[in-house]
Design an enzyme around this catalytic site. Sequence first.
Site, PDB file in Angstrom:
ATOM      1  N   ASP A  93      21.159 -21.021 -26.088  1.00 34.18           N
ATOM      2  CA  ASP A  93      20.314 -20.174 -26.947  1.00 34.18           C
ATOM      3  C   ASP A  93      18.862 -20.658 -26.956  1.00 34.18           C
ATOM      4  OD1 ASP A  93      22.844 -19.113 -27.648  1.00 34.18           O
ATOM      5  OD2 ASP A  93      23.006 -20.493 -29.345  1.00 34.18           O
ATOM      6  N   ASN A 124      31.991  -6.740 -33.813  1.00 32.89           N
ATOM      7  CA  ASN A 124      31.591  -8.054 -34.313  1.00 32.89           C
ATOM      8  C   ASN A 124      30.182  -8.052 -34.880  1.00 32.89           C
ATOM      9  OD1 ASN A 124      33.592  -8.576 -31.830  1.00 32.89           O
ATOM     10  ND2 ASN A 124      33.935 -10.106 -33.415  1.00 32.89           N
ATOM     11  N   GLU A 153      23.874  -9.159 -29.760  1.00 33.62           N
ATOM     12  CA  GLU A 153      23.284 -10.294 -30.469  1.00 33.62           C
ATOM     13  C   GLU A 153      22.093 -10.827 -29.680  1.00 33.62           C
ATOM     14  OE1 GLU A 153      26.458 -13.157 -30.715  1.00 33.62           O
ATOM     15  OE2 GLU A 153      26.131 -13.914 -28.686  1.00 33.62           O
ATOM     16  N   ARG A 201      26.457 -24.963 -21.397  1.00 39.59           N
ATOM     17  CA  ARG A 201      25.423 -23.952 -21.190  1.00 39.59           C
ATOM     18  C   ARG A 201      24.082 -24.672 -21.035  1.00 39.59           C
ATOM     19  NH1 ARG A 201      26.651 -20.029 -26.201  1.00 39.59           N
ATOM     20  NH2 ARG A 201      27.044 -22.055 -27.160  1.00 39.59           N
ATOM     21  N   TRP A 205      16.755  -5.913   4.737  1.00 34.99           N
ATOM     22  CA  TRP A 205      17.498  -4.655   4.639  1.00 34.99           C
ATOM     23  C   TRP A 205      18.483  -4.630   5.793  1.00 34.99           C
ATOM     24  CZ3 TRP A 205      18.893  -0.940   1.552  1.00 34.99           C
ATOM     25  CH2 TRP A 205      19.425   0.234   2.076  1.00 34.99           C
ATOM     26  N   ASP A 231      16.517  -8.880  -3.034  1.00 39.52           N
ATOM     27  CA  ASP A 231      16.318  -8.701  -1.591  1.00 39.52           C
ATOM     28  C   ASP A 231      14.919  -9.119  -1.163  1.00 39.52           C
ATOM     29  OD1 ASP A 231      18.868  -7.728  -1.332  1.00 39.52           O
ATOM     30  OD2 ASP A 231      18.298  -5.678  -0.798  1.00 39.52           O
TER      31      ASP A 231
END
Length: 484
Positions: A51, A190, A227, A325, A368, A383
């Site tokens: 976060d 939620n 959220e 995280r 491509w 790309d």
Amino acid sequence: MSRPAPARLLLTVLVTLAALLTGAPATPAHAAAPESPAVTYTNPIAAQRADPHIVRHTDGYYYFTATVPAYDRIVLRRATTLQGLSTAQEVTIWTRHSSGVMGAHIWAPEIHFIEGRWYVYFAAGATDDVWAIRMYVLEGTGANPLTAAWTEKGQIRTTWESFSLDATTFVVGGVRYLAWAQRNPAEDNNTSLFIARLANPWTISGTPAEISQPTLSWETVGYKVNEGPALIQRGGKVFLTYSASATDANYCLGMLTASATADLTSPASWTKSTSPVFRSSEATSQYGPGHNSFTVSEDGTSDILVYHDRGYREISGDPLNDPNRRTRVQKVYWKADGTPDFGIPVADGVTPQRFSSANHPDRFVRHWEFRARIEAGVSPLADSQFRVVTGLAGTGTVSLESANYPGHYLRHRNFEVWLERNDGTAAFAADAAFHRRTGLADTTGVSFESYNYPGRYVRHHDHFLYVQTPGTATDRADATFHTQ
């Protein structure tokens, strides 16, 4: 249709005539350097920091706070560069209460400077009910928030006493707003997203408005969640990104869009993206990107996406108990229609760049069907993104690695430029290595000289890329690129 003034018409004729006589192009050989030149960082910025919120203050420092895995305190770092936050000293400015409210699940802090004082918004549960999550505010006095005196301003009161978190604040059109996520007791989900004006940094003014609820398939995987709102403004529009679904590999970003002159407290002012704008990437091994914020580059010309994710898909047990995280950053690009393009969460390590043609500045180098060319309006963005890494042929050279095909590099074959997987041979390494030179047609640009064919440069011709010897001003312009 307006006509040019006589003097301007004469000048146009003379320039064209001179071009015909000398063989020089009638238009400038290169465009001005881009308004937003390339910036690169090395990810991740911080391990075990979820976060993330980073703000660049007027004192020249970036201030960084995030959720720590123990969910027990609020920490801050500062540095004069984004990369510097990786090694900056971390200071604990507040610790959870030993009992009662603000005693558990200390989540998602954000730091803001408002009218001469620092404020930290965060969510917290209680020791007797860790899921009684509510939003709270700290106020800090002092120039440096790492050493400021912090006081608790209490809970942000909303329509209901229900699960609420992820408060963020911003100013649009001179009005300060608060946006957040909250459980609406009347809904079977939620959390939904809400917005309200602020009377002061910790007090809502008027009735909050619900502007989004999780109804789409990608918003409801594992949990029905909207959220982590975050706002960025550009070109008279406001873009509110938010996170959706469970906090595992299904976590992703959606986006709401509104006019900067609209009533942002009216749900009708907002339009929701029909699909995620940022999600997991198997190609780059980045999973569950979300709970983002926005900041700017050191030179102030690039918008930077700040977010967390994990470097693996499979999680044992509850994702909330997985500490890994990490905080990451990458550049935000802007489409011709004025909307942001976040691309994909890029691979760990140095972030990629884009290369625009010096004489066709709206066209970027891209692959491509694995053939390299220049093109405008590239989609998908990745790309046209390449990591500039140490050359496969060794020191003094660089190689250009694809952002969405890691391990694939631009190389020349029969003097055509292709994107191909590194096969580990010396021949491939030589074909995929280049000397980075000052732009042949513009010193603010860059040109790439072949390692194994000195004098030949990467250039575009009829949109495709080749390795050729530039002989004219046009050739040199075709072989010059700007990094973005």
